[in-house]
Design an enzyme around this catalytic site. Sequence first.
Site, short mmCIF file in Angstrom:
data_model
loop_
_atom_site.label_atom_id
_atom_site.label_comp_id
_atom_site.label_asym_id
_atom_site.label_seq_id
_atom_site.Cartn_x
_atom_site.Cartn_y
_atom_site.Cartn_z
N GLU A 1 -106.17 10.17 -47.39
CA GLU A 1 -105.84 10.41 -45.97
C GLU A 1 -106.30 11.78 -45.52
O GLU A 1 -106.82 11.95 -44.43
CB GLU A 1 -104.33 10.27 -45.74
CG GLU A 1 -103.83 8.84 -45.81
CD GLU A 1 -102.32 8.74 -45.75
OE1 GLU A 1 -101.63 9.72 -46.09
OE2 GLU A 1 -101.82 7.67 -45.33
N LYS B 1 -89.49 11.30 -36.85
CA LYS B 1 -90.33 12.12 -37.73
C LYS B 1 -90.44 13.55 -37.22
O LYS B 1 -90.98 14.41 -37.90
CB LYS B 1 -91.73 11.52 -37.83
CG LYS B 1 -91.80 10.03 -38.16
CD LYS B 1 -91.39 9.75 -39.58
CE LYS B 1 -91.60 8.30 -39.97
NZ LYS B 1 -93.00 7.89 -40.06
O1 DER Z 1 -97.86 7.93 -46.69
C1 DER Z 1 -98.31 8.32 -45.61
O2 DER Z 1 -98.93 9.39 -45.47
C2 DER Z 1 -98.01 7.48 -44.40
O3 DER Z 1 -98.91 7.80 -43.36
C3 DER Z 1 -96.58 7.80 -44.01
O4 DER Z 1 -96.49 9.19 -43.93
C4 DER Z 1 -96.16 7.20 -42.70
O5 DER Z 1 -95.77 5.91 -42.96
P1 DER Z 1 -94.95 5.09 -41.87
O6 DER Z 1 -95.86 5.04 -40.65
O7 DER Z 1 -94.76 3.75 -42.52
O8 DER Z 1 -93.67 5.83 -41.60
#
Ligand code: DER
Length: 221
Positions: free
Chosen positions: A106, A124
């Site tokens: 990522e 978040k």
């Molecule tokens: O693992 C990761 O980096 C994902 O992007 C996570 O941070 C977010 O996952 P979610 O959208 O299911 O909360």
Amino acid sequence: DPVVAAKKDAGIRAANMVEDGMIVGLGTGSTVFFAMERLGERIKTEGLRILGVPTSNQTAMRAEEYGIPLTTLTLHPVLDLAIDGADQVDPKKQMIKGRGAAHLREKVVADAAKQFVVVIDSGKEVTGLDAAVPIEVLPFAYGSVAKKLRELGGEPVMREGVKKDGPVISDNGNYVVDCAFGAIADPAGLEAAINRIPGVLGNGIFAAMTAKTVVIVGGKR
Ligand code: DER
């Protein structure tokens, strides 16, 4: 469920930013999967022409399900836009990612993109980063890396499989360690310090790309 609705809203809004002909980084996690579903719809209904670079095996499989054609960083070393989720985002757009153990690819994909679009629900958003930091570690180096993380003030914990005995193994064949540091006063400094440890492949603090980051909070305009 209002959180799911917010994730879907954020994902759709990010997908609607994508323009014909773009090369798009495809993150990992439940929120970005809503963006991918919308991209699949746009490909079918508008004839949108894009190529995606997936950040995990799971994302690659989802892209195939949604009919998003894929490419690689070899063919496209610069991406127009990357869409991904996050676990914590602070007011300066510094983040912690890696709940899904996909943060190594990522960060590569986000770094290759001209614009980084982060899709989250409001849960978040934090005033300061304080979650445990996911760290991808070369199995051979685990012992010495854990010791160095403790010297940095961390509490490293090996991420264990749920339907697999023993450590989680990333898509890259490495261990994932979750390391709590408490409140992180200097995210960029800690990100760099962790990455300087030999045997660390990457970590989930994203503090070096805030200038090109756009955060879309589902349900909030
Ligand atoms: O693992 C990761 O980096 C994902 O992007 C996570 O941070 C977010 O996952 P979610 O959208 O299911 O909360």
